[in-house]
Scaffold this active site. Sequence first.
Site, short mmCIF file in Angstrom:
data_model
loop_
_atom_site.label_atom_id
_atom_site.label_comp_id
_atom_site.label_asym_id
_atom_site.label_seq_id
_atom_site.Cartn_x
_atom_site.Cartn_y
_atom_site.Cartn_z
CE LYS A 22 -1.61 1.42 3.83
NZ LYS A 22 -1.33 2.77 4.52
CG ASN A 23 2.08 2.67 3.03
OD1 ASN A 23 1.21 2.71 2.92
ND2 ASN A 23 2.49 2.19 4.40
CB CYS A 55 -5.01 11.05 12.08
SG CYS A 55 -2.91 10.46 12.15
NE ARG A 100 1.03 10.48 10.18
CZ ARG A 100 0.72 9.19 9.53
NH1 ARG A 100 -0.77 9.27 9.74
NH2 ARG A 100 1.32 8.63 8.41
CG ASP A 117 3.39 1.43 9.81
OD1 ASP A 117 2.78 2.03 10.50
OD2 ASP A 117 3.74 1.53 8.84
NE ARG A 140 -7.35 4.74 6.11
CZ ARG A 140 -6.97 5.53 6.18
NH1 ARG A 140 -7.46 5.89 7.73
NH2 ARG A 140 -5.88 6.42 5.51
N1 EPU Z 1 7.26 14.51 10.94
C1 EPU Z 1 7.82 15.76 10.93
N2 EPU Z 1 7.64 16.45 9.91
C2 EPU Z 1 7.38 16.29 8.78
C3 EPU Z 1 6.05 14.48 8.21
C4 EPU Z 1 6.73 13.85 9.36
O1 EPU Z 1 7.93 15.85 12.33
O2 EPU Z 1 7.04 16.88 8.13
C5 EPU Z 1 7.77 12.96 11.99
C6 EPU Z 1 6.33 12.74 12.17
O3 EPU Z 1 5.46 12.92 13.05
C7 EPU Z 1 7.08 11.27 12.60
C8 EPU Z 1 7.83 10.98 12.06
O4 EPU Z 1 8.11 12.42 11.20
O5 EPU Z 1 6.84 11.64 13.92
C9 EPU Z 1 8.07 10.07 10.75
O6 EPU Z 1 6.82 10.29 9.66
P1 EPU Z 1 6.69 10.16 8.64
O7 EPU Z 1 6.77 11.24 7.81
O8 EPU Z 1 8.02 9.02 7.83
O9 EPU Z 1 5.12 9.35 8.33
P2 EPU Z 1 4.39 8.70 6.90
O10 EPU Z 1 5.35 9.28 5.60
O11 EPU Z 1 3.46 10.52 7.26
C10 EPU Z 1 4.31 7.08 6.03
C11 EPU Z 1 3.61 5.60 6.48
C12 EPU Z 1 3.19 5.57 8.06
C13 EPU Z 1 4.09 5.15 8.16
C14 EPU Z 1 5.23 5.63 8.88
C15 EPU Z 1 6.45 5.94 9.30
C16 EPU Z 1 2.71 6.26 3.89
C17 EPU Z 1 1.99 6.50 3.18
N3 EPU Z 1 2.60 6.30 5.16
O12 EPU Z 1 4.04 8.09 7.26
O13 EPU Z 1 2.01 4.64 7.31
O14 EPU Z 1 3.85 4.78 10.27
O15 EPU Z 1 5.57 6.03 7.56
O16 EPU Z 1 6.47 4.64 9.16
O17 EPU Z 1 3.79 5.57 3.36
C18 EPU Z 1 0.02 2.48 8.12
O18 EPU Z 1 0.66 2.17 7.03
O19 EPU Z 1 -0.60 2.56 8.75
C19 EPU Z 1 1.20 3.99 7.96
C20 EPU Z 1 0.89 5.21 9.55
#
Ligand code: EPU
Length: 423
Positions: free
Chosen positions: A22-23, A116, A121, A307, A399
């Site tokens: 998915k991701n 969320c 986030r 995850d 999802r």
């Molecule tokens: N963060 C910041 N600033 C930003 C972005 C992120 O401080 O601009 C922080 C976040 O709050 C968190 C950490 O950095 O503490 C990591 O967040 P990241 O941006 O890596 O998460 P994401 O890209 O929004 C993806 C996956 C998530 C998974 C996370 C961590 C996708 C679509 N989603 O989210 O997947 O938990 O990486 O590995 O790729 C799931 O599939 O259930 C899911 C939530």
Amino acid sequence: MDAFEIVGGKRLRGQVRINGAKNAALPQMAAAIMADSPVTLTDVPNLADVRMLGRILGELGVQVSRKGGALCCRVVDDKPVRARYELVRQMRASICVLGPLLARRGKAQVSMPGGCAIGDRPVDLHLRGLAALGAEIRLEGGYIVATAKRLRGAEVFLGGPFGSTVTGTANVMMAATLARGTTTIEMAACEPEVVDLADLLNAMGAKIRGHGTPRIVIEGVRSLSGCRHRLIPDRIEAATFMVAAAITNGDVTVGNCRPAHQMAVIDRLRRIGVEVERNGRGVAVSSARRLNPVDLVTQPFPGFPTDVQAQLMALLCLADGNSIITEKIYPDRFMHVGELGRMGARLRKEGPTVIVEGVKNLIGAPVMASDLRASAALVLAGLAAQGPTRVSRVYHIDRGYEKIEQRLAALGADIRRIDEPMS
Ligand code: EPU
């Protein structure tokens, strides 16, 4: 609303095939915005999140059509730039259209995603990265409005308080492919989904190297074309089925799984006492009755994935002693703790840490799904519990897991989907 009814205590046996990730699918669908011809992704799971991004892309002039496991994404109108709040708020990952829109169409208006169930986030790193490439960014009525005539290569640092950012790296990397000059991303996310995205972009004509390491270098090109690309297997789905085997004292071969993406999960499972072996058909996971407690810290890849934290907690509830789980990516990602407690788990949360005191048995109960992975943990707990469990609001699980109840039932689980009347 759909719910699952589970009667626990059945040992799972047999073989399950893991779907494409998915991701990996979501940012790759968004990348099609930048292509001059259709992008076809194969092994794409048929999930609510994939359909939701398909809707958003549809409004952005990208026609998304499915044929079996293949998703064809074709730009039919390159004018729209607005991703609406009503859709974006339903799925945070829609932020991944920001970089491609900006790079290809010179403008993007994407609703700010907001918080969320798993905590705050922020997207500050995404925005800082795109600003470093020369985008002008402002907030207007809850929308991120980003503009740039043509982005220019730059040095971008993507480290935040919790490490790098997966979709932030995807956004900046995608945008940089069409920028003038060379971009270096320092402290880039190393997750396999980022690597798979870079592989897709290179197949589209981009010049990216270093993906899979914290330094990614991108030489901008003038245009990108379509291609056909097969998604990597979903490592989180694979891990969830591995835990399903372990928690039911089962014996399951998880097919279409890349052990190199699962090192941290396999390491913890082995320490718990679960047998994990590669065989010709995939990764065979089996477990005898006794589970050892372990300590667990979630970290960016190749560390233990956040995850899979909830699923492993469900397993450790049944270990022979105390385990300590610390969440270093999303310190508030513990919505499952209260619900597992309803099933007889002994859990004590202290800040970003949960102490899990192993119990002999979990006891079936009505519980409520709150987010995708927490819901998976409740299903796993239900598979192991004595007596019936009802997991409500399984739209969360839909999802990210395609027909999970059918695939668990095929392995011998007693689980069925029911239509639960709203109370
Ligand atoms: N963060 C910041 N600033 C930003 C972005 C992120 O401080 O601009 C922080 C976040 O709050 C968190 C950490 O950095 O503490 C990591 O967040 P990241 O941006 O890596 O998460 P994401 O890209 O929004 C993806 C996956 C998530 C998974 C996370 C961590 C996708 C679509 N989603 O989210 O997947 O938990 O990486 O590995 O790729 C799931 O599939 O259930 C899911 C939530």
